[in-house]
Design a protein around this motif. Sequence first.
Motif, short mmCIF file in Angstrom:
data_model
loop_
_atom_site.label_atom_id
_atom_site.label_comp_id
_atom_site.label_asym_id
_atom_site.label_seq_id
_atom_site.Cartn_x
_atom_site.Cartn_y
_atom_site.Cartn_z
N UNK A 94 4.00 102.39 55.75
CA UNK A 94 3.62 102.00 57.11
C UNK A 94 4.60 102.54 58.16
N UNK A 95 5.84 102.73 57.74
CA UNK A 95 6.83 103.14 58.74
C UNK A 95 7.04 104.64 58.79
N UNK A 96 6.23 105.35 58.10
CA UNK A 96 6.44 106.80 58.05
C UNK A 96 5.60 107.50 59.11
N UNK A 97 6.25 108.32 59.93
CA UNK A 97 5.47 109.14 60.87
C UNK A 97 5.01 110.39 60.13
N UNK A 98 3.75 110.46 59.91
CA UNK A 98 3.26 111.59 59.13
C UNK A 98 3.11 112.86 59.95
N UNK A 99 2.75 112.60 61.19
CA UNK A 99 2.52 113.75 62.07
C UNK A 99 3.01 113.38 63.47
N UNK A 100 3.14 114.36 64.31
CA UNK A 100 3.39 114.04 65.72
C UNK A 100 2.13 113.43 66.32
N UNK A 101 2.29 112.77 67.46
CA UNK A 101 1.13 112.16 68.12
C UNK A 101 0.17 113.25 68.58
N UNK A 105 -9.88 113.04 72.61
CA UNK A 105 -10.39 112.78 73.95
C UNK A 105 -9.20 112.45 74.83
N UNK A 106 -9.18 111.18 75.34
CA UNK A 106 -8.02 110.83 76.13
C UNK A 106 -7.20 109.75 75.44
N UNK A 107 -7.48 109.54 74.18
CA UNK A 107 -6.75 108.50 73.46
C UNK A 107 -5.64 109.14 72.62
N UNK A 108 -4.46 108.65 72.80
CA UNK A 108 -3.33 109.20 72.06
C UNK A 108 -3.16 108.44 70.75
N UNK A 109 -3.14 109.21 69.69
CA UNK A 109 -2.99 108.59 68.37
C UNK A 109 -1.58 108.85 67.88
N UNK A 110 -0.93 107.75 67.43
CA UNK A 110 0.36 107.90 66.79
C UNK A 110 0.14 107.78 65.29
N UNK A 111 0.36 108.87 64.56
CA UNK A 111 0.06 108.82 63.13
C UNK A 111 1.16 108.07 62.36
N UNK A 112 1.40 106.89 62.77
CA UNK A 112 2.33 106.00 62.09
C UNK A 112 1.75 104.62 62.26
N UNK A 113 1.74 103.84 61.18
CA UNK A 113 1.08 102.54 61.30
C UNK A 113 1.90 101.63 62.18
N UNK A 114 3.20 101.59 61.90
CA UNK A 114 4.04 100.71 62.69
C UNK A 114 5.32 101.44 63.05
#
Lengths: 329, 827, 215
Positions: A94-101, A105-114
């Motif tokens: 859950x704490x791992x950032x797999x990718x950069x954000x 569309x206009x929604x920013x996804x942070x590829x990290x659960x927490x």
Amino acid sequence: MDMAFIIETVVKIVVILLVFSALAGFGTYFERKVLAFMQRRLGPMHVGPYGLLQIAADGIKLFTKEDIIPQNVVKPIFQIAPVITAATAFMAAAAIPFMPSFTIGDYTVHPIVADINIGILYILGVMGAGLYGPLLGGLASANKWSLISTARAAAIFISYEVITGLSILAPLMMVGSLSLIDFNTYQAGGIGNWIVWSQPVAFILFVIAGFAETGRTPFHLVANDHEIIDGFGTEYSGMRWGLFFIGEYANMFFISFVTAILFLGGYGDGSLLGALGLLLKVSFLFFFFLWTRAAWPDVRPDQLMWLCWKVLMPIAVINIVITGIVMMV
Amino acid sequence: MEQHITITIDGREIQTQEGEFILNAARANGIFIPAICYLTRCSPTLACRICLVEADGKQVYACNAKAKAGMNVVTTTENILTERRAIMEVYDVNHPLECGVCDQSGECELQNYTLEIGVDSQSYSIKDTHKPAQDWGLIHYDPALCIVCERCVTVCKDMIGDAALKTVARGSDAIHGEYKANMPKDAYAMWNKLNKSLIGPSEGDVLDCTNCGECTAVCPVGALVSSDFQYRSNAWELRSIPATCAHCSAGCQLMYDVKHTSISNSDEMIYRVKNEWNYVSLCGAGRYGFDFENRVAGKDEAAFASALKAFKKADTIRFTSTITNEEALILRELKRLHGYKLINPEAKALQDFLGAYGTVSGQKLYRGDLKKVHESDFVVSIGSALKTDNPNARFAMNNAITMNKGAGLYFHPMSDPVIDGMSKNVLSIVHAPLMEEAALYLMLDLFAPKAQLPKAIADYLAGFHSTKTVTIEESVKEDVIEKVMVKKLNEATGVEEEVEEEKKKSVTKKVSKEVEVDENALLKLLSAPENFKESLDKLLAKKERFSLMVGPDLYTHPNSKNLARLCALVEKHTPFELVMIPSLSNSLGVALICPLDDAAGSYAIGYNTQGDFILSALGSGDLDMPSLNQQEGTLTSIDKRVNPTNAALAYHGYELNDIANALGLNAHYTIDYTPRLGEVEGYLALSFDALPNHFTNSGEEVRGYLLESLTCKAEGEEVAPIRLEAMEGPMLYLANPVLHFSPFTNAAHQLKSSGALYASDAFMQRYGVQEGDTVQITTPHGTLRVAVARDGKIEGEIPYLPTFDTNLNSEALFNGYRFSTASFQKV
Amino acid sequence: MHTHDTHEQHGHGESELGNRYISEHYYYVDIAPYPTTPWGKFSRALKRTLRGELFVGLWVVLREMFKFDIHTVQYPKEKLLVGPRYRAVHAMQRLFESGTERCIGCGLCEKICISNCIRMETRLDEKSRKEVSEYTINLGRCIFCGYCAEVCPELAIVHGPRYENVSEQRAHYIDYAGMLTPIDMAISGEQKEFDGFGAVTPHEDARVKQTPLAY
């Protein structure tokens, strides 16, 4: 909390669960193939083209096989133990950032659960909790081999928690944050910025500890087939045994991710290239797990403990001291 | 008469008897001399010539050279070894290497001797002839395997007395001339004979005999085999279980060969019977009637419970004598505990007969046995259909007459061509039934010194004699000398040559003369032939050892007690050794062990016989019992020997012992009663496992133990005169055909047949019946409808009814005595 | 590390190895005395770690992976050739051309079988010859020693090449009809002569003594 966040989180959890499960599956396929090639064999070939569907076959088998609970086991503990192993492996992810954000569309996804700011502590904690899987499973099994395996597991995991912690301490001091995203950012400048260059000793110690934590060769002592059957897994069958298995492979991927992020620059600058780079680094680390298995023998439990307390821990402490001195100066 | 002498064989000094053959002396002392054609107890054939030895420097055949005191025998010299090797090579000429399928399967003497002599190459050859196999019913002959040792011919003639086999022409090429010059002489002579002969029936194309199968037993190769056993199993797969034949009182030792039934059925079954043919000869019933076992799946508890109920209710046990001594003892104990009446008419008759015999002789048992009959040279049989009542007694008589240059008398109302065929020195006296007393009086008259006899008897006998003058033609012999050409075997070349020889010849001239002769009215009573006296004088010449066999006709005779006393008198006052032939397997044992009763009570248990509740080893009763090939125990034989027999097959049901245990006795196994037989007078307290059952190399019978001789109180020698009139008119006899003794022989698959009225050709002609026709028989005691079967081995007009077929109640037509007047009506 | 150059040394080595016969080419690996001081132990660990053997191992397996010199036989699709002396599930041969059963029912196989797994039933057939009516081998007991094929005088029972012991029923192997070569194969000559255990050797004729025949 808005709806989008919840949906996003749920989606991310599902994705991670699926991806890690799938990776565990492909991990087995990959391991069998790599080991086979290194040993002049072909590995699985019959199910599907080049044996690709072997994973599916194994999955079907594990899911449909009878779940045997032996007479003398402590039933609830015996049943819950594999779940602990699998769950902690996934939870740690859950704490791992797999990718950069990135933005859809206009929604920013942070590829990290927490994106918690004490990610590393969290990871160490969850990994420590994962110890309870083999520990409880082995104790509950009413089997002598399982019991030996449990004793080994307790000794090894607790000992190597120390190494893990101490080895990360020096990089932590350099980065000054417990967040993995900060670690990534710290190394974003390029290969030259990777912590592995500034903290090679810590890197080596961390990798050694990673092998111990995942119980892989050369530290494959908790479930050493030729000595203690399948260790804590001896009495397990069907999907419960499968959960231990998934846990082990998920852990391998997880450790690979963590190592890549902590020491090898993570996803770098956040570009696509960086993301691919992370995948490559993870893949290589995973491959390294298999590679050592093909090449190296196992060590004895006493050698393992000796190595931990008399060699690795002093080195780790010295490394921290030196790092501190260098930083002070 | 026979003296112990010492001879030396191969440097070893051995003890033997004057006149014993060297071969037998060697065998008795464990010295090996090869011999193929010789049979112990039979005359030397000199067919194989392999028993060549050197006695005092001269080559002789060990099988027919007699030992002399101080003789020095060498069994192997260079020449002898050469001869033996050549002989074995000759035997191997054209003997097909079909060992793969031959039924002898390794029990082959040809194979053994070929290996023993070490034949590893062949020097001789001759063109083979086509010799098709012949099927002779129970016996199968394959001439291709035959080595013409003639053992079959010898045993059939010297032991069995059928003389049904002879050598016949082989029809092969002559032996190549060069062999005559180059071959060892004996080998050539042997080959010369072998090359001319084969074995064949004496008359006709198919063997006509009493089917004893002894020829198959003695055959050293696989030429003569049992048709039933042919190609069924290899000998080495079979497990031999030594036992005692269960069918008649001879108690022959035999081996049941057992093996699993089939691939899918692991239960054992009996495949064949083997015997020690050098020392025991079996009859066909013993050899082929082996599978009379009673197979049951398990213990039938309901039947057992009802059996116990029946035993509680019963006051009588009826049984036959096909039981072991142990079972007889159990019955005796049951009688003691519960007061059952024991009913066995046939054993009771023997018991009474023995009792009456004892009142004169002071002995409870007769003195002789069949071994003594074998050794005697004058044998008399009274009151027995010898051939079927006890085939071994017949073999003994034949063997004695043939081997000891003996002679014999056969008193029986039924004329028997088999007995007549033994030798021309057997005189049959076909007397009327009920005249057996006359026969025994005649024995006293002829052989007892009158002075020794009680005066009353001597006077009574004298009353039969009268003198009369007759004109007789007397033959006077004159010697003349003639020159004749004779064929003679040239010892040097081994070839028959014609030689002129001078020969003394006696020419008989007849002269008429008037003489006073003694006329014996007893002879008339017995309808003896006119020239009986003269014939007997001839038969009695140079006779030294006398045997008398009496049979069941006497025990069932209305005056049996008187007959028994007469028998005792004959034994006491004449040189005859007396043997009584018990009617069934263990009649003697039952008669000695069981206190038997005359009258039955109201509710009877039948053991192998009729009753209100039937225990049966034939599988037809209310509760199954094991048959004698499924039981351990002992049987008392005609030789007064207690022979052990073993269980050849497993039995899973209840035994008499189980019933006895439920009724208050206590024994784990039936053989726990074997040592308790010691409670019976004459028997020994030996445990079953202590009883041996084999023969030694010298032919000594090491089987069980002999009954101890028993004395009782003699009560004087009075006998009653002949009071009965001869039975006249058409008559019927109660006897079994050859190969049958009891329902047990009829349970065997090779012997199974249905009972009939067995009749001679003369009878069939007189009543105009054919084989298969049904006749109605009426006797004073009952009537019976039965089919007619031809028996070519009897003559005269008395037919007989069998007891082996449980569907025929033959006994109901008789009143104890084995003869009855009867009328026959074709239906 | 070869230390046995001289005679003395050789003798010395022998005694150390407990006086057994030891090949001259044997030598001791890493027989340095066990370190007693902490520093000694540490330096030994260090030496072992850095000696490079670990990396040699890694290199070897990596090299093999890239060489891709695969030795696997993909069994159901590819099969190894079975040598003629291989002893697999038995077969019963027939005579060529006539197709008559070779087995004469002599029972030698039954006799010689050391695990007692052969049973046969024979009988007289209508041509007055010995006929095998049933024959069975309990393959659960058979140890495939080959004695039956060796003892068979008719070259009838042989070890077939069929080593795949999988069937729905055990009975598929053990009934006589199943063991026999199909008759059309025997007649057409497709039946292969057995070349293995118990077969006729090439120089048999020279070793057999000839029996003279009169025709």
